[in-house]
Design a protein around this motif. Structure first.
Motif, PDB file in Angstrom:
ATOM      1  N   GLN A  30      40.264  47.091  24.464  1.00 51.85           N
ATOM      2  CA  GLN A  30      40.126  47.966  25.631  1.00 51.85           C
ATOM      3  C   GLN A  30      39.114  47.399  26.613  1.00 51.85           C
ATOM      4  O   GLN A  30      39.339  47.404  27.822  1.00 51.85           O
ATOM      5  CB  GLN A  30      39.707  49.380  25.191  1.00 51.85           C
ATOM      6  N   ARG A  31      37.988  46.906  26.103  1.00 50.78           N
ATOM      7  CA  ARG A  31      36.975  46.309  26.986  1.00 50.78           C
ATOM      8  C   ARG A  31      37.508  45.075  27.683  1.00 50.78           C
ATOM      9  O   ARG A  31      37.232  44.860  28.867  1.00 50.78           O
ATOM     10  CB  ARG A  31      35.726  45.957  26.195  1.00 50.78           C
ATOM     11  N   ASN A  32      38.257  44.247  26.965  1.00 45.38           N
ATOM     12  CA  ASN A  32      38.828  43.054  27.592  1.00 45.38           C
ATOM     13  C   ASN A  32      39.833  43.435  28.675  1.00 45.38           C
ATOM     14  O   ASN A  32      39.878  42.793  29.726  1.00 45.38           O
ATOM     15  CB  ASN A  32      39.483  42.162  26.547  1.00 45.38           C
ATOM     16  N   CYS A  33      40.615  44.457  28.444  1.00 41.22           N
ATOM     17  CA  CYS A  33      41.559  44.922  29.470  1.00 41.22           C
ATOM     18  C   CYS A  33      40.818  45.449  30.693  1.00 41.22           C
ATOM     19  O   CYS A  33      41.226  45.171  31.833  1.00 41.22           O
ATOM     20  CB  CYS A  33      42.481  45.990  28.901  1.00 41.22           C
ATOM     21  N   ASP A  34      39.742  46.200  30.477  1.00 40.47           N
ATOM     22  CA  ASP A  34      38.950  46.708  31.602  1.00 40.47           C
ATOM     23  C   ASP A  34      38.328  45.560  32.394  1.00 40.47           C
ATOM     24  O   ASP A  34      38.333  45.565  33.628  1.00 40.47           O
ATOM     25  CB  ASP A  34      37.854  47.649  31.106  1.00 40.47           C
ATOM     26  N   LEU A  35      37.789  44.563  31.685  1.00 36.95           N
ATOM     27  CA  LEU A  35      37.196  43.413  32.353  1.00 36.95           C
ATOM     28  C   LEU A  35      38.256  42.654  33.151  1.00 36.95           C
ATOM     29  O   LEU A  35      38.015  42.271  34.297  1.00 36.95           O
ATOM     30  CB  LEU A  35      36.539  42.487  31.331  1.00 36.95           C
ATOM     31  N   PHE A  36      39.419  42.464  32.562  1.00 36.48           N
ATOM     32  CA  PHE A  36      40.498  41.766  33.259  1.00 36.48           C
ATOM     33  C   PHE A  36      40.920  42.531  34.505  1.00 36.48           C
ATOM     34  O   PHE A  36      41.176  41.934  35.552  1.00 36.48           O
ATOM     35  CB  PHE A  36      41.689  41.566  32.318  1.00 36.48           C
ATOM     36  N   GLU A  37      40.956  43.852  34.415  1.00 43.83           N
ATOM     37  CA  GLU A  37      41.321  44.669  35.568  1.00 43.83           C
ATOM     38  C   GLU A  37      40.296  44.524  36.696  1.00 43.83           C
ATOM     39  O   GLU A  37      40.663  44.356  37.863  1.00 43.83           O
ATOM     40  CB  GLU A  37      41.420  46.132  35.139  1.00 43.83           C
ATOM     41  N   ASN A  43      39.312  39.358  42.460  1.00 38.00           N
ATOM     42  CA  ASN A  43      40.010  38.160  42.942  1.00 38.00           C
ATOM     43  C   ASN A  43      41.030  38.505  44.025  1.00 38.00           C
ATOM     44  O   ASN A  43      41.187  37.758  44.993  1.00 38.00           O
ATOM     45  CB  ASN A  43      40.693  37.441  41.783  1.00 38.00           C
ATOM     46  N   LEU A  44      41.719  39.620  43.857  1.00 40.86           N
ATOM     47  CA  LEU A  44      42.683  40.042  44.868  1.00 40.86           C
ATOM     48  C   LEU A  44      41.984  40.359  46.189  1.00 40.86           C
ATOM     49  O   LEU A  44      42.461  39.985  47.266  1.00 40.86           O
ATOM     50  CB  LEU A  44      43.459  41.254  44.363  1.00 40.86           C
ATOM     51  N   GLN A  45      40.845  41.025  46.105  1.00 44.76           N
ATOM     52  CA  GLN A  45      40.074  41.338  47.311  1.00 44.76           C
ATOM     53  C   GLN A  45      39.628  40.051  48.005  1.00 44.76           C
ATOM     54  O   GLN A  45      39.713  39.937  49.232  1.00 44.76           O
ATOM     55  CB  GLN A  45      38.867  42.188  46.933  1.00 44.76           C
ATOM     56  N   MET A  46      39.156  39.062  47.217  1.00 45.78           N
ATOM     57  CA  MET A  46      38.710  37.791  47.792  1.00 45.78           C
ATOM     58  C   MET A  46      39.881  37.052  48.433  1.00 45.78           C
ATOM     59  O   MET A  46      39.747  36.475  49.512  1.00 45.78           O
ATOM     60  CB  MET A  46      38.057  36.930  46.703  1.00 45.78           C
ATOM     61  N   ALA A  47      41.032  37.073  47.795  1.00 47.48           N
ATOM     62  CA  ALA A  47      42.203  36.394  48.356  1.00 47.48           C
ATOM     63  C   ALA A  47      42.625  37.036  49.677  1.00 47.48           C
ATOM     64  O   ALA A  47      42.935  36.338  50.649  1.00 47.48           O
ATOM     65  CB  ALA A  47      43.346  36.420  47.353  1.00 47.48           C
TER      66      ALA A  47
END
Length: 136
Positions: A30-37, A43-47
């Motif tokens: 769950q923590r890894n999924c939250d971090l990935f999100e 990254n999307l905001q930066m792009a």
């Protein structure tokens, strides 16, 4: 935590250990999924910001009539792009630092309820009468 079919000969200690391990893996997933999100959103905001900056720079360069004005315009547009990249780096650092802090808080070992000496005092030693805990 996660029910699974009862096995008639299951050892209760083994079952509790298995439940604890499954719970830990579920929590880590769950923590890894939250971090990935969070990283994906960042990254999307930066792009998007980089694309907007490139479009604005292209429009300003297309509006230039003098070739010498183009280089000044291009250099002028580097400052906002650099600020956006610095902001991205700061947000990335904050996300990773918060994640590491949460992991460190979760990984702290539980405080033992009794010390080793207290646990050992409950056992009788060979050659001593029960209840004699004094040094020899």
């Amino acid at each position: 935590m996660f029910p699974f079919p009862d096995i008639p000969n299951a050892n209760p200690a083994l079952r509790s250990q298995f439940d604890a391990q499954v719970g830990l893996l579920a929590q880590l997933s769950q923590r890894n999924c939250d971090l990935f999100e969070r990283l994906s959103a960042l990254n999307l905001q930066m792009a998007r910001q980089a694309i907007d900056d490139a479009i604005d720079t292209g429009r300003e360069l297309a509006a230039c009539t003098d070739p010498f004005q183009m280089s000044a315009t291009a250099v002028h547009r580097l400052q906002p792009a650099g600020e956006h990249f610095r902001s991205y780096q700061q947000e990335l650092f904050n996300v990773l630092a918060n994640t590491q802090m949460q992991q460190m808080q979760q990984m702290q070992p539980a405080q033992p309820t009794q010390t080793v000496r207290e646990a050992a005092s409950g056992f009788s030693h060979p050659g001593r009468p029960p209840g004699d805990t004094g040094p020899r």
